[in-house]
Design a protein around this motif. Structure first.
Motif, mmCIF file in Angstrom:
data_model
loop_
_atom_site.group_PDB
_atom_site.id
_atom_site.type_symbol
_atom_site.label_atom_id
_atom_site.label_comp_id
_atom_site.label_asym_id
_atom_site.label_seq_id
_atom_site.Cartn_x
_atom_site.Cartn_y
_atom_site.Cartn_z
ATOM 1 N N GLU A 197 0.903 -1.328 0.001
ATOM 2 C CA GLU A 197 -0.423 0.029 0.114
ATOM 3 C C GLU A 197 1.002 1.418 0.277
ATOM 4 N N ALA A 198 2.279 1.175 0.176
ATOM 5 C CA ALA A 198 3.144 2.386 0.482
ATOM 6 C C ALA A 198 4.238 2.357 -0.799
ATOM 7 N N SER A 199 3.577 1.985 -1.771
ATOM 8 C CA SER A 199 3.961 1.512 -2.926
ATOM 9 C C SER A 199 4.017 3.107 -3.699
ATOM 10 N N ALA A 200 5.159 3.359 -4.613
ATOM 11 C CA ALA A 200 5.359 4.149 -5.512
ATOM 12 C C ALA A 200 3.940 4.801 -6.025
ATOM 13 N N GLU A 201 4.093 3.535 -6.777
ATOM 14 C CA GLU A 201 2.678 3.617 -7.643
ATOM 15 C C GLU A 201 1.214 4.190 -6.313
ATOM 16 N N PHE A 202 0.477 3.827 -5.824
ATOM 17 C CA PHE A 202 -0.427 4.052 -4.972
ATOM 18 C C PHE A 202 0.314 5.624 -3.961
ATOM 19 N N VAL A 203 0.961 5.577 -4.035
ATOM 20 C CA VAL A 203 1.593 7.055 -3.008
ATOM 21 C C VAL A 203 1.315 7.745 -4.394
ATOM 22 N N VAL A 204 1.958 8.227 -4.918
ATOM 23 C CA VAL A 204 2.056 8.980 -6.597
ATOM 24 C C VAL A 204 0.839 9.710 -6.876
ATOM 25 N N ALA A 205 -0.080 7.911 -7.146
ATOM 26 C CA ALA A 205 -1.248 8.763 -7.947
ATOM 27 C C ALA A 205 -2.000 9.412 -6.542
ATOM 28 N N ALA A 206 -1.995 9.210 -5.503
ATOM 29 C CA ALA A 206 -2.859 10.144 -4.505
ATOM 30 C C ALA A 206 -2.602 11.228 -4.251
ATOM 31 N N MET A 207 -1.346 11.372 -4.309
ATOM 32 C CA MET A 207 -0.371 12.378 -4.371
ATOM 33 C C MET A 207 -1.502 13.727 -5.030
ATOM 34 N N ARG A 208 -1.586 13.313 -6.532
ATOM 35 C CA ARG A 208 -1.451 13.539 -7.943
ATOM 36 C C ARG A 208 -3.034 14.312 -7.909
ATOM 37 N N SER A 209 -3.817 13.066 -7.018
ATOM 38 C CA SER A 209 -5.479 13.929 -7.257
ATOM 39 C C SER A 209 -5.726 14.611 -5.710
ATOM 40 N N ALA A 210 -4.932 14.499 -5.082
ATOM 41 C CA ALA A 210 -4.872 15.581 -4.262
ATOM 42 C C ALA A 210 -4.775 17.244 -4.339
ATOM 43 N N LEU A 211 -3.217 17.022 -5.077
ATOM 44 C CA LEU A 211 -3.044 18.830 -5.652
ATOM 45 C C LEU A 211 -3.918 19.102 -6.592
ATOM 46 N N GLU A 212 -3.995 18.434 -7.482
ATOM 47 C CA GLU A 212 -5.245 19.024 -8.754
ATOM 48 C C GLU A 212 -6.880 19.024 -7.925
ATOM 49 N N ASP A 213 -7.037 18.757 -6.488
ATOM 50 C CA ASP A 213 -8.187 19.375 -6.331
ATOM 51 C C ASP A 213 -7.663 20.603 -5.841
ATOM 52 N N GLU A 214 -8.919 21.595 -6.403
ATOM 53 C CA GLU A 214 -8.479 23.093 -6.018
ATOM 54 C C GLU A 214 -8.878 23.538 -4.898
ATOM 55 N N GLY A 215 -9.811 22.616 -4.497
ATOM 56 C CA GLY A 215 -9.541 22.718 -2.691
ATOM 57 C C GLY A 215 -8.886 21.863 -1.760
ATOM 58 N N SER A 216 -8.222 21.777 -2.167
ATOM 59 C CA SER A 216 -7.144 21.426 -1.578
ATOM 60 C C SER A 216 -5.577 23.148 -1.152
ATOM 61 N N GLN A 217 -6.025 22.862 -0.240
ATOM 62 C CA GLN A 217 -4.280 23.694 0.342
ATOM 63 C C GLN A 217 -3.014 23.495 0.466
ATOM 64 N N ALA A 218 -2.750 22.346 0.429
ATOM 65 C CA ALA A 218 -1.536 22.156 0.627
ATOM 66 C C ALA A 218 -1.710 20.178 1.386
#
Length: 348
Positions: free
Chosen positions: A113-134
């Protein structure tokens, strides 16, 4: 007593050369009425046909119920998968300001679950969300693969430059080796005073059974094409040349690790002879050494640093089917192979 050989008895009648109807005779003796149809020729076949059709209908009914239950199980699994997918995706509107969180827990390895595949995809989704401040990386890991950690570290640097949003690392119990490799790329690292932080080193472990095999009289028959193809085989003796080669490789990965930490921490890092020795420290010591910035947890960072108390989890996890496959031992064979093999370089 009636003689079975006499005419009129229940036996064979030599005068008529015929066998009496035993079914009718039994019915007469019991007092039950005898149906004329039972005396008609072919009544046995009709009875067998009725029994056969009754058995066939029963089989058809059982087959219908089996199909029904299979479809019901399939519908249930589909509903569970749909619910899991809905749960995995953030439900909060993108217009709502919030602090995005991605978990990095357990071993950092391909397929985990802490693989680069999962972590990188999650980070991209989080930062692409306009509502995320950090973005907060919530870390609790003893380490793992330097390759997986390197991929995540590179992506953190790229995403910070692309989205212009801060990325913070918040350490729970442990942030060691490959986990710290990842955290070093964050803008700031927050720890608990009792967290375990550091372990900036590389290892490659295995076992050697050559002495035991000699005592047991076991001969290792390993055939290779290439003098180093059996390199680090646990059942073969290790040469000095092979040991030196492995040490050179570990030293090179260690230098890569050190360079990443220095680049991420910059002037905040207070280097000592023990900093890159593989030792680890408490969170309070890590702050004093410049390996971390401040004491704080996830709620503190969201409330006081990001100024967005709403926390949305973007972590990608195994779906229901994958979890079931693992629970039922789909990876047992691979685990058996890994238990006999020498592991690659690890940051732990």
């Amino acid at each position: 007593m009636t003689d079975p050989q006499q005419p009129g008895s229940s036996g064979f009648d030599p005068k008529t050369n015929s066998v009496p109807d035993l079914w009718a005779q039994a019915a007469t003796n019991s007092g039950a009425p005898v149906s004329d149809s039972s005396r008609e020729p072919g009544w046995e076949r009709a009875t067998l046909e009725k029994l056969a059709f009754a058995a066939l209908n029963e089989q058809r009914s059982a087959r219908r119920w089996k199909i029904f239950f299979r479809l019901a199980w399939l519908a249930l699994l589909a509903a569970i998968a749909f619910a899991a997918l809905r749960q995995a995706s953030p439900s909060t509107s993108t217009s709502t300001p919030h602090t995005a969180v991605v978990d990095i827990k357990g071993e950092i390895a391909s397929g985990a679950e802490a693989s680069a595949e999962f972590v990188v995809a999650a980070m991209r989704s989080a930062l692409e969300d306009e509502g995320s401040q950090a973005l907060v990386l919530l870390i609790n890991s003893p380490g793992g693969s330097p390759v997986q950690a390197g991929i995540i570290n590179d992506e953190i640097v790229r995403l910070k430059a692309k989205h212009k949003k801060p990325i913070y690392a918040v350490v729970e119990e442990t942030c060691a080796s490959a986990a710290y490799y990842i955290a070093a790329a964050a803008d700031d690292i927050y720890v608990d005073k009792a967290s375990i932080v550091g372990s900036i080193g590389v290892l490659m472990d295995g076992f050697g059974f050559t002495g035991t095999m000699e005592k047991l009289g076991v001969e290792r028959r390993l055939l290779t094409a290439g003098e180093n193809k059996g390199f680090l085989d646990p059942f073969s003796p290790q040469t000095e040349k092979q040991r030196a080669y492995a040490q050179t490789m570990l030293d090179q990965i260690h230098q890569q690790f050190i360079a990443v930490v220095k680049a991420g921490r910059g002037d905040r890092l207070k280097t000592t002879p023990d900093t890159f020795s593989g030792l680890f420290w408490t969170g309070q010591q890590a702050v004093e050494m410049g390996l971390a910035d401040k004491l704080g947890n996830l709620d503190y960072v969201a409330r006081e640093v990001v100024k967005a108390e709403d926390i949305i989890d973007y972590t990608r996890r195994d779906n229901v089917a994958e979890r079931l496959a693992k629970r039922f031992g789909a990876a047992v064979g691979m685990g058996a192979v890994k238990s006999l093999a020498v592991s690659g370089p690890q940051l732990r």
